[in-house]
Write an enzyme that holds these catalytic residues in place. Structure first.
Site, mmCIF file in Angstrom:
data_model
loop_
_atom_site.group_PDB
_atom_site.id
_atom_site.type_symbol
_atom_site.label_atom_id
_atom_site.label_comp_id
_atom_site.label_asym_id
_atom_site.label_seq_id
_atom_site.Cartn_x
_atom_site.Cartn_y
_atom_site.Cartn_z
ATOM 1 N N LYS A 1 -1.994 48.012 42.235
ATOM 2 C CA LYS A 1 -1.641 48.968 43.152
ATOM 3 C C LYS A 1 -1.484 48.145 44.448
ATOM 4 C CE LYS A 1 -4.129 52.384 40.553
ATOM 5 N NZ LYS A 1 -5.213 53.623 40.546
ATOM 6 N N GLU B 1 -3.080 58.499 31.509
ATOM 7 C CA GLU B 1 -4.156 58.535 32.831
ATOM 8 C C GLU B 1 -4.250 59.854 33.416
ATOM 9 O OE1 GLU B 1 -4.030 54.255 34.503
ATOM 10 O OE2 GLU B 1 -2.576 55.428 35.602
ATOM 11 N N GLY C 1 -9.565 56.522 40.119
ATOM 12 C CA GLY C 1 -10.202 56.271 41.269
ATOM 13 C C GLY C 1 -11.218 57.098 41.815
ATOM 14 N N HIS D 1 3.515 56.420 37.044
ATOM 15 C CA HIS D 1 2.183 56.466 37.463
ATOM 16 C C HIS D 1 1.978 57.628 38.325
ATOM 17 C CE1 HIS D 1 -1.675 55.351 39.257
ATOM 18 N NE2 HIS D 1 -2.031 54.649 38.286
ATOM 19 N N SER E 1 -10.666 55.201 35.995
ATOM 20 C CA SER E 1 -12.215 54.610 35.904
ATOM 21 C C SER E 1 -12.593 53.848 34.834
ATOM 22 C CB SER E 1 -13.197 55.761 36.447
ATOM 23 O OG SER E 1 -12.751 56.359 37.472
ATOM 24 N N GLU F 1 0.260 58.224 40.750
ATOM 25 C CA GLU F 1 0.433 57.935 42.084
ATOM 26 C C GLU F 1 1.911 58.144 42.817
ATOM 27 O OE1 GLU F 1 -1.982 54.447 42.546
ATOM 28 O OE2 GLU F 1 -3.622 55.784 41.978
ATOM 29 N N ASN G 1 -3.616 47.185 36.907
ATOM 30 C CA ASN G 1 -2.681 47.722 37.870
ATOM 31 C C ASN G 1 -2.988 47.599 39.257
ATOM 32 O OD1 ASN G 1 -0.883 48.947 39.426
ATOM 33 N ND2 ASN G 1 -1.516 51.032 38.678
HETATM 34 P P1 13P Z 1 -8.771 53.330 38.322
HETATM 35 O O1 13P Z 1 -9.154 52.398 37.245
HETATM 36 O O2 13P Z 1 -9.134 52.429 39.783
HETATM 37 O O3 13P Z 1 -9.365 54.567 38.118
HETATM 38 O O4 13P Z 1 -7.139 53.330 38.200
HETATM 39 C C1 13P Z 1 -6.828 53.672 37.099
HETATM 40 C C2 13P Z 1 -5.202 53.548 37.350
HETATM 41 O O5 13P Z 1 -4.545 54.262 38.099
HETATM 42 C C3 13P Z 1 -4.525 52.469 36.619
HETATM 43 O O6 13P Z 1 -3.148 52.573 36.611
#
Ligand code: 13P
Length: 250
Positions: free
Chosen positions: A12, A167, A173, A95, A213, A97, A10
């Site tokens: 982002k 997740e 992150g 997601h 992560s 976010e 992803n």
């Molecule tokens: P990270 O791998 O940067 O922690 O992000 C995970 C994520 O949200 C993938 O959709």
């Protein structure tokens, strides 16, 4: 029954078209020794160029969201038909976010899933608890309502290409990965909830990804767990060598 591994990146809000093309051109050299489905999710602006660059490779190109209406006065929104025309065959929905920053609720996501399914897009539906919810022992309650409310009204047949991504919000992150045991525990719970909702066959055939992560250094341990069928990677999916190593996990 062996489920085909699914390794997803992803991006982002990262990568220009040019940067995205450089990345996927490097990823094409991955051996894919586990015969995984490999997916990348660029920003809307780069979907078309990335999908063209990946034509014939078998890579899946996904959008990171879509709206639930077909068309009309919804400034800034992108419809399933539009992302499909651009070259995406899949879409990430729910997601954390999107849920935390942009107000996507289970109810809205239920409608977005309907819209995506109407256009035969593969849905990667994300679920996960916050740290406060984990500490209050609410994991089961949160995950169950995300699944039950998000997937309400669909049959196993409707959802046959569905992929779930677990997740945990506290691991995204932050550099804090769930331990393989923590991931396995929640993945098993997700499979139990899916069994209750849509039957054992459906639950056993549905792939459940872990995200939060994930890196080249921890992917092998996470992928070793029975109920972990793949990973959804953020930061490390932007670095060709790292994501290639994740694709070719041991
Ligand atoms: P990270 O791998 O940067 O922690 O992000 C995970 C994520 O949200 C993938 O959709």
């Amino acid at each position: 029954m062996a489920r085909k591994p699914f390794i997803a990146g992803n991006w982002k809000m990262n990568n220009t078209i040019e940067q995205g093309l450089a990345l996927v051109n490097a990823l094409k050299t991955a051996k894919n020794k586990n015969n995984a489905d490999i997916m990348v999710a660029p920003s809307f602006t780069a979907i078309n160029a990335v999908a063209n660059a990946l034509k014939g490779t078998g890579f899946i190109v996904a959008a990171q969201d879509c709206y639930f209406e077909e068309k009309g006065a919804f400034t800034s929104q992108v419809s399933p038909e539009q992302i499909k025309e651009a070259g995406a065959t899949a879409v990430i929905l729910g997601h954390s976010e999107r849920r935390a920053l942009f107000g996507d609720t289970n109810e809205i996501l239920n409608k977005k899933i309907a819209a995506a399914l109407r256009h035969n897009l593969q849905v990667i539906y994300c679920v996960g608890e916050t740290l406060a919810e984990r500490e209050a022992n609410k994991i089961e309650q949160v995950i169950t309502s995300q699944l039950v409310e998000g997937l309400k009204g669909y049959s196993a047949e409707d959802l046959k290409t569905l992929v779930i991504a677990y997740e945990p919000v506290w691991a995204i992150g932050t550099g804090k990965t769930a331990t393989p045991e923590q991931a396995e525990e929640v993945h098993a719970l997700i499979r139990k909830v899916l069994t209750n909702m849509l039957g054992a066959d459906f639950a056993n055939n549905t792939r459940i990804l872990y995200g939060g992560s994930v890196k080249a250094e921890n992917v092998d341990f996470i992928m070793a767990k029975d109920n972990v069928d793949g990973v959804l990677v953020g930061g490390q999916a932007l670095i060709a060598e790292k994501f290639t190593r994740i694709i070719d996990y041991e």
